[in-house]
Design a protein around this motif. Structure first.
Motif, PDB file in Angstrom:
ATOM      1  N   VAL A  68      59.789 -69.176  -3.138  1.00 15.56           N
ATOM      2  CA  VAL A  68      60.600 -69.297  -4.353  1.00 15.56           C
ATOM      3  C   VAL A  68      61.456 -70.562  -4.292  1.00 15.56           C
ATOM      4  O   VAL A  68      61.556 -71.305  -5.275  1.00 15.56           O
ATOM      5  N   GLU A  69      62.080 -70.821  -3.153  1.00 17.45           N
ATOM      6  CA  GLU A  69      62.926 -72.009  -3.036  1.00 17.45           C
ATOM      7  C   GLU A  69      62.118 -73.293  -3.127  1.00 17.45           C
ATOM      8  O   GLU A  69      62.541 -74.265  -3.765  1.00 17.45           O
ATOM      9  N   GLU A  70      60.946 -73.317  -2.494  1.00 18.77           N
ATOM     10  CA  GLU A  70      60.081 -74.501  -2.585  1.00 18.77           C
ATOM     11  C   GLU A  70      59.627 -74.720  -4.024  1.00 18.77           C
ATOM     12  O   GLU A  70      59.601 -75.859  -4.514  1.00 18.77           O
ATOM     13  N   SER A  71      59.311 -73.645  -4.698  1.00 23.59           N
ATOM     14  CA  SER A  71      58.855 -73.754  -6.082  1.00 23.59           C
ATOM     15  C   SER A  71      59.994 -74.157  -7.004  1.00 23.59           C
ATOM     16  O   SER A  71      59.801 -74.926  -7.950  1.00 23.59           O
ATOM     17  N   TYR A  72      61.213 -73.662  -6.711  1.00 22.35           N
ATOM     18  CA  TYR A  72      62.354 -74.069  -7.522  1.00 22.35           C
ATOM     19  C   TYR A  72      62.636 -75.557  -7.335  1.00 22.35           C
ATOM     20  O   TYR A  72      62.957 -76.268  -8.296  1.00 22.35           O
ATOM     21  N   ALA A  73      62.517 -76.041  -6.113  1.00 19.30           N
ATOM     22  CA  ALA A  73      62.724 -77.468  -5.858  1.00 19.30           C
ATOM     23  C   ALA A  73      61.695 -78.294  -6.630  1.00 19.30           C
ATOM     24  O   ALA A  73      62.017 -79.354  -7.193  1.00 19.30           O
ATOM     25  N   ALA A  74      60.448 -77.794  -6.682  1.00 21.09           N
ATOM     26  CA  ALA A  74      59.408 -78.488  -7.448  1.00 21.09           C
ATOM     27  C   ALA A  74      59.727 -78.454  -8.939  1.00 21.09           C
ATOM     28  O   ALA A  74      59.517 -79.444  -9.656  1.00 21.09           O
ATOM     29  N   PHE A  75      60.237 -77.327  -9.415  1.00 17.28           N
ATOM     30  CA  PHE A  75      60.648 -77.203 -10.817  1.00 17.28           C
ATOM     31  C   PHE A  75      61.720 -78.230 -11.160  1.00 17.28           C
ATOM     32  O   PHE A  75      61.632 -78.948 -12.160  1.00 17.28           O
ATOM     33  N   ALA A  76      62.757 -78.311 -10.320  1.00 19.45           N
ATOM     34  CA  ALA A  76      63.856 -79.237 -10.582  1.00 19.45           C
ATOM     35  C   ALA A  76      63.381 -80.688 -10.539  1.00 19.45           C
ATOM     36  O   ALA A  76      63.807 -81.513 -11.358  1.00 19.45           O
ATOM     37  N   ALA A  77      62.489 -81.006  -9.603  1.00 22.57           N
ATOM     38  CA  ALA A  77      61.968 -82.374  -9.500  1.00 22.57           C
ATOM     39  C   ALA A  77      61.144 -82.734 -10.736  1.00 22.57           C
ATOM     40  O   ALA A  77      61.246 -83.856 -11.257  1.00 22.57           O
ATOM     41  N   TYR A  78      60.337 -81.789 -11.199  1.00 20.17           N
ATOM     42  CA  TYR A  78      59.537 -82.035 -12.399  1.00 20.17           C
ATOM     43  C   TYR A  78      60.450 -82.292 -13.588  1.00 20.17           C
ATOM     44  O   TYR A  78      60.203 -83.204 -14.394  1.00 20.17           O
ATOM     45  N   LEU A  79      61.502 -81.503 -13.704  1.00 18.54           N
ATOM     46  CA  LEU A  79      62.425 -81.690 -14.817  1.00 18.54           C
ATOM     47  C   LEU A  79      63.091 -83.063 -14.776  1.00 18.54           C
ATOM     48  O   LEU A  79      63.231 -83.722 -15.800  1.00 18.54           O
ATOM     49  N   ARG A  80      63.522 -83.482 -13.584  1.00 19.79           N
ATOM     50  CA  ARG A  80      64.161 -84.789 -13.472  1.00 19.79           C
ATOM     51  C   ARG A  80      63.215 -85.893 -13.939  1.00 19.79           C
ATOM     52  O   ARG A  80      63.625 -86.813 -14.668  1.00 19.79           O
TER      53      ARG A  80
END
Length: 228
Positions: A68-80
Motif C-alpha cells: 500500500v505504501e509503495e503504491s501510494y508513493a507511486a500515486f503521489a509521483a504520478y500526480l506530481r
C-alpha cells in the motif's frame, strides 16, 4: 442559514483534468492487478491509501502495508508529474463563489482524500490558502482524521477548525458518491452533489442528497437554505 460550506477539492472546486483517476488506477495496476471502472468510481473520493487497499483486494491481490505504501508513493509521483504537465485550475466560477460565500459571512472549508503532502502543493499551485489574505477558512486532509470518507470525520474536523457548532448549518458538497455519504453521515443540513467530476447525475442521484447542481459555482444560491 448556512454557516459553513464544506467542499471537496479535486473535481468539485479544482479541475485537475482527471489526473487523480489515472493516478489511482496506475498505482494499483503497477502491481499487475486490473482495476474495474465501477470499483474505481466507488472508491474515488476516499482516503487514497484506503482506496488502494480496497482496489488491490477487489483485483484479487493482498494489500500488505508495504504494498500500500509503495503504491501510494507511486500515486503521489504520478500526480506530481501530471500536475507539472497540466497545471490544475479552479473550476469556472468557483473562486467567485467562494468569495461570495465568505462575503456573506459563510465560512468555507475544503476537505480531501489526499494527505497533506499532496493537497498542500496542489493548493499552492493555484494560489489558494487559509489565514490572513487567504480565500479559505480551513483545509482538512485525510491524514488529520482517523478515517476518510464516507466517514463524517473530515466534515466534523472542518467544523472544529472553523468553530461551527451546529452540523445542521453545514452545507457539504462533492462530486462523488462518498462525498454525499460523508455529508449524510455527518448530519449536514444540506448535502450537494456536483456534476463537474467523473460521475454522472444518474449515479449520484442514487445516493442521499438534498440537491444536485451543475457546478459548485451555484452553491451561493443555497446560502439561505434552511437546515433540514
Amino acid at each position: 442559514m448556512i454557516e459553513l460550506a464544506v467542499l471537496d477539492m479535486a473535481g468539485t472546486t479544482i479541475d485537475e483534468a482527471g489526473a487523480v483517476y489515472r493516478a489511482l488506477r496506475a498505482a494499483v495496476e503497477r502491481t499487475g492487478l486490473a482495476v474495474a471502472d465501477e470499483d474505481l468510481q466507488t472508491w474515488m473520493g476516499t482516503d487514497k491509501r484506503e482506496a488502494i487497499d480496497a482496489l488491490v483486494r477487489l483485483g484479487g491481490g493482498t494489500p500488505t502495508p508495504e504494498l500500500v505504501e509503495e503504491s501510494y508513493a507511486a500515486f503521489a509521483a504520478y500526480l506530481r508529474e501530471a500536475y507539472a504537465a497540466t497545471p490544475p485550475q479552479p473550476l469556472p466560477g468557483v473562486e467567485q463563489a467562494l468569495a461570495e460565500l465568505r462575503a456573506r459571512g459563510i465560512k468555507v472549508a475544503l476537505t480531501t482524500g489526499f494527505s497533506e503532502d499532496v493537497a498542500g502543493p496542489l493548493l499552492a499551485a493555484i494560489g489558494w490558502s487559509t489565514g490572513e489574505g487567504g480565500n479559505l477558512d480551513a483545509v482538512v486532509t485525510s491524514d488529520e482524521v482517523g478515517r476518510g470518507r464516507p466517514a463524517p470525520y473530515l466534515i466534523h474536523r472542518a467544523m472544529e477548525k472553523t468553530g461551527v457548532l451546529d452540523v445542521r448549518s453545514v452545507l457539504a458538497a462533492g462530486d462523488t458518491a462518498v462525498d454525499l455519504q460523508a455529508g449524510t453521515n455527518a448530519g449536514a443540513g444540506v448535502v450537494v452533489g456536483v456534476l463537474t467530476g467523473k460521475v454522472d447525475e444518474s449515479y449520484l442521484a442514487t445516493h442521499p442528497h438534498t440537491y444536485i447542481l451543475a457546478s459548485a459555482a451555484e452553491i451561493p444560491a443555497l446560502a439561505e437554505t434552511a437546515a433540514r
